[in-house]
Design an enzyme around this catalytic site. Structure first.
Site, short mmCIF file in Angstrom:
data_model
loop_
_atom_site.label_atom_id
_atom_site.label_comp_id
_atom_site.label_asym_id
_atom_site.label_seq_id
_atom_site.Cartn_x
_atom_site.Cartn_y
_atom_site.Cartn_z
N ASP A 69 0.82 -1.21 0.00
CA ASP A 69 0.00 0.00 0.00
C ASP A 69 0.85 1.27 0.00
OD1 ASP A 69 0.90 -0.60 2.57
OD2 ASP A 69 -1.08 -1.01 3.36
N ASN A 138 -7.70 -3.50 14.27
CA ASN A 138 -9.10 -3.73 13.88
C ASN A 138 -9.22 -4.89 12.89
OD1 ASN A 138 -8.08 -2.68 11.52
ND2 ASN A 138 -9.41 -0.87 11.45
N HIS A 140 -7.45 -5.24 10.07
CA HIS A 140 -7.18 -4.94 8.66
C HIS A 140 -5.90 -5.62 8.19
CE1 HIS A 140 -4.88 -0.92 9.64
NE2 HIS A 140 -4.00 -1.87 9.42
N GLU A 145 -9.67 -2.18 5.24
CA GLU A 145 -10.29 -1.96 6.55
C GLU A 145 -11.53 -2.86 6.68
OE1 GLU A 145 -8.72 -0.32 8.65
OE2 GLU A 145 -7.97 1.60 7.93
C1 F6R Z 1 1.44 -1.73 6.15
C2 F6R Z 1 0.08 -2.24 6.21
C3 F6R Z 1 -0.71 -2.29 7.47
C4 F6R Z 1 0.09 -2.70 8.70
C5 F6R Z 1 -0.78 -2.73 9.94
C6 F6R Z 1 0.02 -3.01 11.19
O1 F6R Z 1 1.96 -1.83 4.83
O2 F6R Z 1 -0.40 -2.63 5.20
O3 F6R Z 1 -1.79 -3.18 7.30
O4 F6R Z 1 0.66 -3.95 8.47
O5 F6R Z 1 -1.45 -1.52 10.09
O6 F6R Z 1 0.89 -1.95 11.42
P1 F6R Z 1 2.02 -2.01 12.56
O7 F6R Z 1 2.98 -3.05 12.15
O8 F6R Z 1 2.65 -0.63 12.53
O9 F6R Z 1 1.32 -2.32 13.82
#
Ligand code: F6R
Length: 246
Positions: A69, A138, A140, A145
């Site tokens: 992303d 959450n 995702h 999301e």
């Molecule tokens: C990042 C991504 C997100 C993260 C997720 C967890 O490229 O796609 O889905 O993997 O938000 O983030 P952290 O590792 O910062 O807790």
């Protein structure tokens, strides 16, 4: 099609185990197509991969990569862009060739065309061999999301309020925090031949439990991974703390 579960003691052990999976993939196929994630969780894994590279045991010279992303509106020079993150944590630290790293362009004028082209480029690479993911509190995956469908493809999405709140720690002023992002879809991710999800810390425990034991559905996008033929969760004790029997 159960998810393989690898529970280790500490976050550092998650990094070691995840790096081993990535190294094995690159040894199996030196021009492997890796799917990569950003965020706090994989930072230690990237550090471990860089350490292996510096020790002379791992080369990225033929590796191709795609990222999950990118924030809409941020160019690759912005310190919070995911392109910047990837250069900082991996690409500029190893022998990866810049043209082999594919990321969504957050500044694309025609966002829909950018997303279509991304899907086509992944297809042209022959698909992803191993896609490494984190998980949001959450549930995702990437920026899919809650509410994202199993059939979703690369697209522009509105970030959930809790994701914006989580991200705000990284920006100088709240108004700068992006409200939208481009993300690979759940169907895009599910086409990877192997998937590796990393989670560390008690703040991920509820999402991990919902993904592994809750109902499968769009309320918890990570739960769709249970339909994948080869998915491994590498998690630490704290992230496993809400799993039955752990
Ligand atoms: C990042 C991504 C997100 C993260 C997720 C967890 O490229 O796609 O889905 O993997 O938000 O983030 P952290 O590792 O910062 O807790």
């Amino acid at each position: 099609m159960a998810i393989h579960l690898q529970i280790v003691e500490h976050p550092a052990d998650v990094a070691l185990a995840a790096a081993q999976h990535v190294c094995a993939q690159i040894r199996e196929r030196s021009d492997a197509v890796l799917g990569l994630a950003t965020g706090s969780t994989p930072e230690a894994t990237y550090a471990e991969l860089v350490r292996n590279h510096r020790a002379g045991t791992l080369s990225f010279a033929r590796v191709r990569s795609v990222n999950l992303d990118e924030y809409r509106g941020l160019d690759g020079l912005h310190e919070q862009s995911y392109r910047y993150y990837m250069r900082q944590h991996l690409f500029d630290q190893v022998d990866m060739l810049p043209w082999n790293a594919l990321l969504l362009d957050g500044t694309a004028v025609d966002g829909a065309a950018e997303c279509r082209a991304y899907e086509e480029r992944i297809r042209a690479l022959g698909g992803v061999d191993l896609w490494m993911l984190g998980i949001g509190g959450n549930g995702h995956i990437a920026f899919n999301e809650p509410g994202s469908s199993r059939e979703s493809r690369t697209r522009c999405v509105a970030l959930a309020p809790e994701t914006i709140a989580d991200n705000s720690r990284l920006f100088a002023v709240p108004a700068e925090v992006p409200r939208q992002a481009y993300t690979a879809g759940i169907a895009t991710i599910m086409e990877a031949r192997r998937i590796l999800l990393l989670a560390t810390g008690a703040h991920k425990a509820a999402a991990v439990a919902a993904a592994l034991h809750g109902e499968v559905g769009a309320h918890c996008p990570a739960s769709f991974l249970r339909g994948h033929a080869d998915c491994t969760f590498v998690i630490d004790r704290q992230a496993a703390s809400q799993l039955p029997g752990v």
